[in-house]
Design an enzyme around this catalytic site. Structure first.
Site, mmCIF file in Angstrom:
data_model
loop_
_atom_site.group_PDB
_atom_site.id
_atom_site.type_symbol
_atom_site.label_atom_id
_atom_site.label_comp_id
_atom_site.label_asym_id
_atom_site.label_seq_id
_atom_site.Cartn_x
_atom_site.Cartn_y
_atom_site.Cartn_z
ATOM 1 N N HIS A 14 -18.676 -9.546 34.138
ATOM 2 C CA HIS A 14 -18.668 -10.957 33.744
ATOM 3 C C HIS A 14 -19.712 -11.232 32.658
ATOM 4 O O HIS A 14 -19.415 -11.868 31.645
ATOM 5 C CB HIS A 14 -18.929 -11.818 34.992
ATOM 6 C CG HIS A 14 -19.000 -13.288 34.731
ATOM 7 N ND1 HIS A 14 -18.069 -14.169 35.223
ATOM 8 C CD2 HIS A 14 -19.905 -14.031 34.041
ATOM 9 C CE1 HIS A 14 -18.393 -15.401 34.825
ATOM 10 N NE2 HIS A 14 -19.508 -15.339 34.120
ATOM 11 N N GLU A 15 -20.935 -10.720 32.867
ATOM 12 C CA GLU A 15 -22.020 -11.028 31.924
ATOM 13 C C GLU A 15 -21.840 -10.301 30.606
ATOM 14 O O GLU A 15 -22.131 -10.849 29.538
ATOM 15 C CB GLU A 15 -23.385 -10.708 32.549
ATOM 16 C CG GLU A 15 -23.703 -11.472 33.834
ATOM 17 C CD GLU A 15 -23.503 -12.972 33.741
ATOM 18 O OE1 GLU A 15 -23.660 -13.553 32.652
ATOM 19 O OE2 GLU A 15 -23.161 -13.582 34.774
ATOM 20 N N GLY A 20 -26.082 -14.460 37.645
ATOM 21 C CA GLY A 20 -26.166 -13.818 36.339
ATOM 22 C C GLY A 20 -26.190 -14.836 35.225
ATOM 23 O O GLY A 20 -25.704 -15.962 35.382
#
Ligand code: NI
Length: 158
Positions: free
Chosen positions: A130-131, A46
């Site tokens: 997370h992204e 990512g």
């Protein structure tokens, strides 16, 4: 293809809030292609636009099932829990244990600015969280339980 430089820990751009994309432009299309190229080149799963120095709410992800592009993504549902190793292209060579929801539903726009929805479990759910955190200037290192540790590859020992 044009690879962009991945900003690393300490770069102020990683701690700022990104702005929503209002309209698709040639420039943004090029940014998305470059983000995918940069992510694959770095062998990441990512990448978020601020990691290449652009404060726009754009994310690319590929956990092995093909590329996903998310524009202005929002988590609309999260359930369950998983604790596992997490890493980040902006913190090269390191990883640490992070607890995330195990199932995440995301609403976003695609490259045509059409609404899309994705559901992910395990690694994909982790990647969504997370992204999207990157778009709010948040780094996973603040969530690590215990110590960050150096990633070791079994291949190196052979
Ligand atoms: Ni990251």
């Amino acid at each position: 293809m044009a690879l962009r430089t991945i900003r690393t820990e300490g770069d102020p751009v990683l701690y700022k809030k990104s702005r929503p994309v209002e309209e698709m432009t040639q420039r943004i299309r090029e940014l998305i292609v470059d983000m995918l190229d940069t992510m694959y080149d770095a062998m990441g799963v990512g990448l978020a636009a601020p990691q290449v120095g652009i404060l726009k709410r754009i994310v690319t992800i590929d956990v092995g099932d093909g590329p996903i592009v998310l524009i202005n993504p929002e988590i609309v549902e999260a359930s369950g829990e998983q604790t596992g190793d997490e890493g980040c292209l902006s913190v090269p060579g390191m990883s640490g244990q992070v607890t995330r929801p195990n199932h995440v539903k995301v609403k976003a726009l695609d490259i045509h600015m059409q609404e899309v929805e994705y559901e992910g479990e395990e690694l994909l759910a982790r990647a969504f969280c997370h992204e999207i955190d990157h778009l709010d200037g948040k780094m996973y290192t603040d969530l690590v339980e215990g110590e960050l540790h150096r990633v070791t590859y079994d291949d190196d020992e052979e």
